[in-house]
Design a protein around this motif. Sequence first.
Motif, PDB file in Angstrom:
ATOM      1  N   ARG A 401       0.671  -1.112   0.238  1.00 50.41           N
ATOM      2  CA  ARG A 401       0.122   0.192  -0.004  1.00 50.41           C
ATOM      3  C   ARG A 401       0.891   1.338  -0.079  1.00 50.41           C
ATOM      4  NH1 ARG A 401      -4.241   0.944   5.288  1.00 50.41           N
ATOM      5  NH2 ARG A 401      -1.930   0.738   5.981  1.00 50.41           N
ATOM      6  N   LEU A 402       0.750   2.170  -0.745  1.00 54.10           N
ATOM      7  CA  LEU A 402       0.769   3.550  -0.283  1.00 54.10           C
ATOM      8  C   LEU A 402       0.085   4.386  -0.353  1.00 54.10           C
ATOM      9  CD1 LEU A 402       3.020   5.749  -1.699  1.00 54.10           C
ATOM     10  CD2 LEU A 402       2.322   5.642  -4.341  1.00 54.10           C
ATOM     11  N   ASN A 403       0.709   5.364   0.190  1.00 53.50           N
ATOM     12  CA  ASN A 403      -0.361   6.286   0.898  1.00 53.50           C
ATOM     13  C   ASN A 403       0.788   8.149   0.580  1.00 53.50           C
ATOM     14  OD1 ASN A 403      -2.609   5.905   1.602  1.00 53.50           O
ATOM     15  ND2 ASN A 403      -1.496   4.777   4.118  1.00 53.50           N
ATOM     16  N   TYR A 404      -0.452   8.789   0.226  1.00 57.78           N
ATOM     17  CA  TYR A 404       0.424   9.832  -0.728  1.00 57.78           C
ATOM     18  C   TYR A 404      -0.748  11.442  -0.264  1.00 57.78           C
ATOM     19  CZ  TYR A 404       1.923  13.522  -3.238  1.00 57.78           C
ATOM     20  OH  TYR A 404       2.777  15.553  -4.287  1.00 57.78           O
ATOM     21  N   ASP A 405       0.003  12.459  -0.249  1.00 53.32           N
ATOM     22  CA  ASP A 405      -0.894  13.562   0.580  1.00 53.32           C
ATOM     23  C   ASP A 405       0.057  14.637   0.033  1.00 53.32           C
ATOM     24  OD1 ASP A 405       0.070  14.752   3.139  1.00 53.32           O
ATOM     25  OD2 ASP A 405      -0.115  13.193   3.422  1.00 53.32           O
ATOM     26  N   TYR A 406      -0.685  15.362  -0.398  1.00 50.89           N
ATOM     27  CA  TYR A 406       0.403  17.055  -0.525  1.00 50.89           C
ATOM     28  C   TYR A 406      -0.684  17.980   0.027  1.00 50.89           C
ATOM     29  CZ  TYR A 406       2.365  20.748  -2.567  1.00 50.89           C
ATOM     30  OH  TYR A 406       3.245  22.180  -3.234  1.00 50.89           O
ATOM     31  N   GLN A 407       0.013  18.580   1.506  1.00 46.74           N
ATOM     32  CA  GLN A 407      -0.141  19.477   2.471  1.00 46.74           C
ATOM     33  C   GLN A 407      -1.379  19.147   2.601  1.00 46.74           C
ATOM     34  OE1 GLN A 407       0.154  23.173  -0.175  1.00 46.74           O
ATOM     35  NE2 GLN A 407       2.467  23.331   0.633  1.00 46.74           N
ATOM     36  N   ASN A 408      -1.488  18.023   2.202  1.00 47.21           N
ATOM     37  CA  ASN A 408      -2.945  17.065   3.313  1.00 47.21           C
ATOM     38  C   ASN A 408      -4.428  18.213   1.830  1.00 47.21           C
ATOM     39  OD1 ASN A 408      -2.593  16.380   5.655  1.00 47.21           O
ATOM     40  ND2 ASN A 408      -1.501  18.385   6.232  1.00 47.21           N
ATOM     41  N   ARG A 409      -3.836  18.756   0.701  1.00 45.02           N
ATOM     42  CA  ARG A 409      -5.294  19.011  -0.046  1.00 45.02           C
ATOM     43  C   ARG A 409      -5.259  17.873  -0.810  1.00 45.02           C
ATOM     44  NH1 ARG A 409      -3.825  24.430  -2.035  1.00 45.02           N
ATOM     45  NH2 ARG A 409      -0.736  23.290  -2.142  1.00 45.02           N
ATOM     46  N   TYR A 410      -4.607  16.814  -1.133  1.00 41.96           N
ATOM     47  CA  TYR A 410      -4.588  16.217  -2.173  1.00 41.96           C
ATOM     48  C   TYR A 410      -4.376  14.552  -2.234  1.00 41.96           C
ATOM     49  CZ  TYR A 410      -4.005  20.421  -4.758  1.00 41.96           C
ATOM     50  OH  TYR A 410      -3.999  21.763  -5.824  1.00 41.96           O
ATOM     51  N   LEU A 411      -4.665  13.343  -2.576  1.00 41.57           N
ATOM     52  CA  LEU A 411      -4.528  12.480  -0.996  1.00 41.57           C
ATOM     53  C   LEU A 411      -4.551  11.222  -2.061  1.00 41.57           C
ATOM     54  CD1 LEU A 411      -7.432  13.028   1.702  1.00 41.57           C
ATOM     55  CD2 LEU A 411      -5.154  13.391   1.448  1.00 41.57           C
ATOM     56  N   LEU A 412      -3.967  10.176  -1.944  1.00 44.43           N
ATOM     57  CA  LEU A 412      -3.688   9.046  -3.293  1.00 44.43           C
ATOM     58  C   LEU A 412      -3.430   7.882  -2.398  1.00 44.43           C
ATOM     59  CD1 LEU A 412      -3.933   8.125  -6.966  1.00 44.43           C
ATOM     60  CD2 LEU A 412      -1.437   8.043  -5.989  1.00 44.43           C
ATOM     61  N   THR A 413      -4.275   6.845  -2.258  1.00 46.14           N
ATOM     62  CA  THR A 413      -4.301   5.373  -2.110  1.00 46.14           C
ATOM     63  C   THR A 413      -4.229   4.653  -3.038  1.00 46.14           C
ATOM     64  OG1 THR A 413      -5.111   5.988   0.246  1.00 46.14           O
ATOM     65  CG2 THR A 413      -4.378   3.846  -0.391  1.00 46.14           C
ATOM     66  N   ALA A 414      -3.123   3.423  -3.166  1.00 40.70           N
ATOM     67  CA  ALA A 414      -2.900   2.616  -4.105  1.00 40.70           C
ATOM     68  C   ALA A 414      -2.858   1.583  -3.832  1.00 40.70           C
ATOM     69  CB  ALA A 414      -2.005   2.912  -5.025  1.00 40.70           C
ATOM     70  N   ILE A 415      -3.347   0.563  -3.467  1.00 38.68           N
ATOM     71  CA  ILE A 415      -3.019  -0.960  -2.697  1.00 38.68           C
ATOM     72  C   ILE A 415      -3.512  -2.022  -4.263  1.00 38.68           C
ATOM     73  CG2 ILE A 415      -4.110  -2.448  -1.391  1.00 38.68           C
ATOM     74  CD1 ILE A 415      -5.636  -0.799  -0.137  1.00 38.68           C
ATOM     75  N   VAL A 416      -2.318  -2.808  -3.750  1.00 36.69           N
ATOM     76  CA  VAL A 416      -2.672  -4.379  -4.724  1.00 36.69           C
ATOM     77  C   VAL A 416      -2.472  -5.111  -4.065  1.00 36.69           C
ATOM     78  CG1 VAL A 416      -0.039  -4.234  -5.505  1.00 36.69           C
ATOM     79  CG2 VAL A 416      -1.103  -5.092  -6.043  1.00 36.69           C
ATOM     80  N   ARG A 417      -2.849  -7.067  -3.961  1.00 36.37           N
ATOM     81  CA  ARG A 417      -3.077  -7.671  -2.842  1.00 36.37           C
ATOM     82  C   ARG A 417      -3.123  -9.591  -3.693  1.00 36.37           C
ATOM     83  NH1 ARG A 417      -4.190  -8.661   2.337  1.00 36.37           N
ATOM     84  NH2 ARG A 417      -5.182 -11.343   3.280  1.00 36.37           N
ATOM     85  N   ARG A 418      -2.178  -9.660  -3.789  1.00 36.33           N
ATOM     86  CA  ARG A 418      -2.318 -10.891  -3.939  1.00 36.33           C
ATOM     87  C   ARG A 418      -2.660 -12.744  -3.541  1.00 36.33           C
ATOM     88  NH1 ARG A 418       1.623 -15.092  -6.964  1.00 36.33           N
ATOM     89  NH2 ARG A 418       0.923 -16.099  -8.794  1.00 36.33           N
ATOM     90  N   ASP A 419      -3.543 -13.164  -3.439  1.00 38.94           N
ATOM     91  CA  ASP A 419      -4.385 -13.845  -3.179  1.00 38.94           C
ATOM     92  C   ASP A 419      -4.450 -15.381  -2.983  1.00 38.94           C
ATOM     93  OD1 ASP A 419      -5.634 -12.691  -0.043  1.00 38.94           O
ATOM     94  OD2 ASP A 419      -6.717 -12.052  -1.099  1.00 38.94           O
ATOM     95  N   GLY A 420      -4.311 -15.822  -2.628  1.00 36.92           N
ATOM     96  CA  GLY A 420      -4.238 -17.447  -3.509  1.00 36.92           C
ATOM     97  C   GLY A 420      -4.371 -18.269  -2.046  1.00 36.92           C
ATOM     98  N   SER A 421      -5.634 -19.363  -2.232  1.00 42.18           N
ATOM     99  CA  SER A 421      -6.434 -20.097  -1.623  1.00 42.18           C
ATOM    100  C   SER A 421      -6.919 -21.967  -2.138  1.00 42.18           C
ATOM    101  CB  SER A 421      -8.040 -19.819  -1.547  1.00 42.18           C
ATOM    102  OG  SER A 421      -8.970 -20.568  -1.268  1.00 42.18           O
TER     103      SER A 421
END
Length: 856
Positions: A401-421
């Motif tokens: 996961r990546l959380n990014y913000d610029y001056q608490n105004r512009y917010l971005l979150t990216a997540i990737v998960r690989r699951d096996g069952s």
Amino acid sequence: MIIIDGVPTNRGLNEIPSNDIESIQVLKDASAATIYGSRAANGVFIITTKSATKGPKIEINSSLTAGFLPKNPIPLLNTEEHGRAQWMAARNDKVDPNYGVYSFQDHQDANGSWMLDKVILPEYLDEARTMKPANTDWQKEISRTAISRNLNLTVSNGGEHGSTLLSFDYLNNLGTTKYNQWDRMSLRLNSVYNIFNGRIKIGENFSAIKMRYTGGSWLPNTVNLQSIVPVHTIDGVGWGGPVKGMSDRNNPLLDIMRNRQNHNDDLRLLGSAFADFEIIKNLHFKSTFGVDYDGYWSNYSVLTYQAGFMSETLPQLSTNANYGGSWTWNNVLNYNFNAGSNNFQLMLGQEATKAQGANLFGARDGFASEDPDYMYLDVGEGNVRNGGLAWNNAQNSFFGRLNYDYQNRYLLTAIVRRDGSSRFGASKRYAVFPSLSGGWVISQESFMKNVPWLSNLKIRYGWGKTGNQAIDNYASYQQYQAHYGDDNWPFNYGTAYDIYGQDQGNLPSGYIRLQLGNPDLKWEATTQHNFGLDFSLLKSKLAGSFDYYIKTTSDILVKPPTLLVTGTGAGRWINGATMKNWGWEAVLSYNDKIGDLRYTVSANMYRNTNQFVNIVPEAVGAYPGNGRDQTILGRPLNSYYGYVVEGIFQNQQEVDAAPVQPGKGVGRLRYKDVSGPAGKADGKIDADDRTWIGVNEPKYAWGLNVQASWKNFDFAIFFNSEVGRQVASATKSYTDFFGFFGGQNYGKRVLDSWSPTNTSSTIPAITAADINQENRFSTYFVENTSYVKLQSLVVGYNLPKSWSNKVLKRARIYLQGENLSTIKLKSNTFTGFDPKSPDVNYPLPTSITAGINLIF
């Protein structure tokens, strides 16, 4: 998915003491839930339990609750009324009403209509002259005021180098029917220690929970036996029971008394231990190992009895032992850093889960004593039975996961998960689930600085994909079972066969197929778009949010029914359908202060719509419809399929003009002719006249919560509502009809059935012979449950600070009511007890709780 202190579980929240819970967070947006992986497709509940605060502290919470059912949850016929109903049905059917235990004195008036003069009861119900006619209210006989007690004791101490909390909780919860009880004891230990100047943090949070459940769902049984049967025989010792002409169902109180010794015991261990290392500044590695294991035991004994023509002469005992659960090992790296006005939070992780369990059971018949302390398997005399099974599954996951913000105004979150069952075949075992979300805090922009009344304004968008693998552990595999056979069952599916023709000795056993395999079975996937708006105004006094979402679930996992001609075990799991959900949610709150009065008013509302957008041919039979021109495609998941009732035949002219309908007649239900070429009527009523007649989902729902405090008093009131939900009535088949279930009891509504002098009634003419097949599922049984409910009301008082001292820091007493009042918005359509809980097995009681909270 439920996560309790980092441990995923599929157990209910009722096993966790409410006084131990610090907070509950709900993740519904897939862009947020993706990080929790394969079990997050339907949302995530994140439960955090209490931990120690600074300094020593002792907290005691104790409460006493009384629960009540209404006087007559299901209005049933008393003895006189049952006799009158029997007479009415017989005269309508043009048969002699004098059968069973009832006889009648009646006559015909000048118009030839039958008039009832008197219901005549016999001196004794049975030939042995042990039971006299009674007027038993079986609901009253088995019901009681449910008294529940709860005690929670928490001891904690926190300091600079660590903290410890020990919590004990005891709940004794009685049911509203006799000998129905649930006991729970919980012991929880939570401690955290900082070592090496805080560079390493270690801790654990473990709970041991012991539960015992006694009883069952007895309220529906009260309809099975007529009120004319007494509780006991005339000697006061024996039990009353059915006699000739009645249904073969038991005395409801006898059923309870014969089962009061039967119970289920549950011992659960839930918790986790962790170690957090600060490798360098702002770079942390955390490893967590969690367990959720359970041991379950049950004893079920069948005792001998005699009640009317019902009896049991052979004492029996069966014992079950189940044990199993799961462990989860989670390893995560977190790194936070800033680059000017750019703020970054990075996370990489791995998670492994293994679940396994086993079941053993044994049973014997014939015991010299029926004392529960004597009845164990070793002393059973014969018919030894035993068996067992085991199961397991495993998951392995990697995520970032990546959380990014610029001056608490512009917010971005990216997540990737690989699951096996392990539940899928080797080629389809793994799947990737990504998500992306962003937000813009508009109120932080310079051009918004001159808008003083706006405290916060934020818009956001999220997209995410989550998976689902909630299927059988071995769903993708073809399964067989060696099954010798069991002659105790009506249908013996055993595979034993004298293949060698020896006509002696033990027969060799073959194998029976349980299901077909599907190596191409793959993950069910849910993709969701979410558009949101958050705002607060007037110095944050007024705040709210609005969300609109579109959610598509594809490759839905389903096991369709199969035709018997395809052979035993021809079913298999498939990816069978695609369904779309869309809707909105809105929340609005206002808080302010007037003198010493502080108050908060909050409201929420939501609407959800769903429909199937694709179904593979093999899966059509898994959903309502006829599988040809009437399928669930394009319709909501919980759609009802049945006949349409247009009313009641009022005269013979209407009967003669109506389509061919076997059993039709004056006073009978009239079904709509909807089938034929191009959807036109074909002049007859048959199975093709079924259509879509309702949806068991609300059109929208809302809640209203008001909280206030004034000096030492506090107050809270909560309303909730659902509008537009349609349910299949759980009671109408015996409250409105007299002949569906033989010689049992029925509801009082049958007395208001249609007759030549009561033509405005919506209940068909009473009959003991269902020649019109009115038990077929139709709009007659679909009811609108729209309601507004006063769900909770709490009044509390904090003792004045002048009462406190060095030992007692705070004391609060309170009175709380639950399920206090219900307004049926469609009172002319819903005939059940509680529209929020239309199932009569466990109707919601009204409860009053008195409690005290002490902090030392």
